[in-house]
Scaffold this motif. Sequence first.
Motif, mmCIF file in Angstrom:
data_model
loop_
_atom_site.group_PDB
_atom_site.id
_atom_site.type_symbol
_atom_site.label_atom_id
_atom_site.label_comp_id
_atom_site.label_asym_id
_atom_site.label_seq_id
_atom_site.Cartn_x
_atom_site.Cartn_y
_atom_site.Cartn_z
ATOM 1 N N ASP A 149 0.820 -1.218 0.000
ATOM 2 C CA ASP A 149 0.000 0.000 0.000
ATOM 3 C C ASP A 149 0.855 1.270 0.000
ATOM 4 O OD1 ASP A 149 1.060 -0.173 2.496
ATOM 5 O OD2 ASP A 149 -0.813 0.174 3.586
ATOM 6 N N GLU A 150 2.150 1.095 -0.293
ATOM 7 C CA GLU A 150 3.053 2.259 -0.376
ATOM 8 C C GLU A 150 3.299 2.617 -1.845
ATOM 9 O OE1 GLU A 150 6.664 1.650 1.776
ATOM 10 O OE2 GLU A 150 5.632 0.956 3.580
ATOM 11 N N VAL A 151 3.203 3.898 -2.133
ATOM 12 C CA VAL A 151 3.415 4.386 -3.504
ATOM 13 C C VAL A 151 4.498 5.482 -3.482
ATOM 14 C CG1 VAL A 151 2.376 5.466 -5.543
ATOM 15 C CG2 VAL A 151 1.002 3.960 -4.071
ATOM 16 N N GLU A 152 5.494 5.334 -4.346
ATOM 17 C CA GLU A 152 6.534 6.372 -4.478
ATOM 18 C C GLU A 152 6.525 6.877 -5.916
ATOM 19 O OE1 GLU A 152 11.307 7.110 -3.560
ATOM 20 O OE2 GLU A 152 10.273 5.335 -2.769
ATOM 21 N N VAL A 153 6.339 8.190 -6.065
ATOM 22 C CA VAL A 153 6.223 8.810 -7.390
ATOM 23 C C VAL A 153 7.364 9.799 -7.597
ATOM 24 C CG1 VAL A 153 4.729 10.113 -8.952
ATOM 25 C CG2 VAL A 153 3.707 8.613 -7.228
ATOM 26 N N ASP A 154 8.093 9.648 -8.732
ATOM 27 C CA ASP A 154 9.149 10.604 -9.114
ATOM 28 C C ASP A 154 8.590 11.532 -10.181
ATOM 29 O OD1 ASP A 154 10.905 9.355 -7.398
ATOM 30 O OD2 ASP A 154 11.731 8.035 -8.935
ATOM 31 N N HIS A 209 -5.310 9.222 -3.280
ATOM 32 C CA HIS A 209 -6.201 8.874 -2.160
ATOM 33 C C HIS A 209 -7.664 8.764 -2.618
ATOM 34 C CE1 HIS A 209 -3.196 10.338 1.121
ATOM 35 N NE2 HIS A 209 -3.111 9.018 0.929
ATOM 36 N N LYS A 210 -8.061 9.653 -3.528
ATOM 37 C CA LYS A 210 -9.465 9.682 -3.951
ATOM 38 C C LYS A 210 -9.772 8.600 -4.988
ATOM 39 C CE LYS A 210 -12.942 12.824 -5.871
ATOM 40 N NZ LYS A 210 -13.206 14.180 -6.374
ATOM 41 N N LYS A 211 -8.857 8.393 -5.956
ATOM 42 C CA LYS A 211 -9.181 7.538 -7.085
ATOM 43 C C LYS A 211 -8.566 6.136 -6.996
ATOM 44 C CE LYS A 211 -9.711 11.480 -10.196
ATOM 45 N NZ LYS A 211 -11.178 11.345 -10.313
ATOM 46 N N VAL A 212 -7.599 5.940 -6.078
ATOM 47 C CA VAL A 212 -6.948 4.626 -6.007
ATOM 48 C C VAL A 212 -7.217 3.957 -4.646
ATOM 49 C CG1 VAL A 212 -4.791 3.356 -6.278
ATOM 50 C CG2 VAL A 212 -5.185 5.416 -7.640
ATOM 51 N N TYR A 213 -6.634 4.570 -3.596
ATOM 52 C CA TYR A 213 -6.784 3.955 -2.264
ATOM 53 C C TYR A 213 -6.595 5.045 -1.220
ATOM 54 C CZ TYR A 213 -5.939 0.799 1.698
ATOM 55 O OH TYR A 213 -6.000 0.144 2.914
ATOM 56 N N GLU A 214 -7.666 5.254 -0.406
ATOM 57 C CA GLU A 214 -7.636 6.401 0.502
ATOM 58 C C GLU A 214 -6.639 6.266 1.644
ATOM 59 O OE1 GLU A 214 -11.450 6.954 2.251
ATOM 60 O OE2 GLU A 214 -11.552 4.931 3.104
ATOM 61 N N LYS A 215 -6.164 5.051 1.910
ATOM 62 C CA LYS A 215 -5.212 4.858 2.997
ATOM 63 C C LYS A 215 -3.787 4.602 2.485
ATOM 64 C CE LYS A 215 -8.618 3.134 6.311
ATOM 65 N NZ LYS A 215 -8.995 2.007 7.196
ATOM 66 N N ALA A 216 -3.577 4.869 1.205
ATOM 67 C CA ALA A 216 -2.248 4.634 0.625
ATOM 68 C C ALA A 216 -1.219 5.555 1.278
ATOM 69 C CB ALA A 216 -2.286 4.871 -0.876
ATOM 70 N N LYS A 217 -0.013 5.001 1.469
ATOM 71 C CA LYS A 217 1.111 5.793 1.995
ATOM 72 C C LYS A 217 1.904 6.284 0.782
ATOM 73 C CE LYS A 217 1.233 2.821 6.045
ATOM 74 N NZ LYS A 217 1.975 1.731 6.720
ATOM 75 N N ILE A 218 1.902 7.569 0.606
ATOM 76 C CA ILE A 218 2.459 8.127 -0.642
ATOM 77 C C ILE A 218 3.681 8.994 -0.356
ATOM 78 C CG2 ILE A 218 1.930 9.487 -2.709
ATOM 79 C CD1 ILE A 218 -1.075 8.985 -1.968
#
Length: 380
Positions: A38-43, A66-75
Amino acid sequence: MKIDKKEVLKALETITVPGEGQNMVESGSVKNIQIFGDEVEVDITIKNPSLQARKKTEVEILKAIHKKVYEKAKIKVNIKVDAPSTPPKVNEIKGKPIPGIQNIIAVASGKGGVGKSTVTANLAVTLAKMGFKVGLLDADIYGPSMPIMFDVAHEKPLAVNVNGKSKMKPVENYGVKLLSIGFFTQPNQAVIWRGPMASKALNQMIFDAHWGEIDFMLLDLPPGTGDIHLSIMQSMPVTGAVVVSTPQEVALADARKGVAMFQQESINVPVLGIVENMAYFTPAELPDNKYYIFGKEGAKHLAEDLDVPFLGEIPLVQSIREAGDVGRPAALQTATPIESAFEELTKNVVQEVVNRNENIPPTEAIKITTMAGCSAVKKK
């Protein structure tokens, strides 16, 4: 919950890159996406360097995922700024050429007494002999000598009507059109003006005169590096500068400053080259002898050091001084070594102007808007 990379990309497509008008995926701003459970890292790479743009980008990415994929994602968002490089700002504006005047050459010297006015006068008459249309502006407000050198000390410019406006008609002799503050003062009258007054007088002689068609306009500048020089270069787009010096070390030190002034970033006038005046003394009774009274080839070596053209050397000959005093420039003497020396110098100046016009865009008139324009020039 396992997050799908495609869904993250789809969410990022809803975000517009600040200042680019495309979404992040289309613009190529999204460089990499890594997902660990549930962790997402964006460059992300953006071109707008402002803190506001970076913060806005980060907040929008967090909201979208959070709105369109997963509201509890750690970004985690890594933002890199790739701003396009811009050249340093220089205090210059595009100058409008003066109608009818093709080339403007400033003749300058670091110090007085090196024969700058004599060289200018003889350069002017030699250009006229070659068939060019020549104008000469005596910009040495405090020591105008051109009226004497052209034997027109008692002349006065006439007023002519040009397109409904009254203009000064330059005095003409030896094929050279001439204006000087000396025409408007008494021979024994000192010009005691502050800088703004002198600058205003110069502007009147430049813009309130009917010069007509001119191939070469020569400007006889005062010695040094100061207010008059800035006023001239603010008023008109100078094609190039010629610096006059004697071979003497004291004169060379000031000539170096004269070259540096034109090369300063906020002025940026091409230096056409250096002239060595009073290069050697040749007595009339011993025409083949050369006596290097002020040193030998000092200005030539200076030109090499500064990587600017060496335009030629003019000997120290009594008749050059006598000719200037009686108002008939020495270059008008036919079949003499003096005529040959000035012809060689003039040909070199013309060639450097041709080279300069072929290889460099037109000079811009400068606009000094800060004290940077009045700072000490950089040392070479």
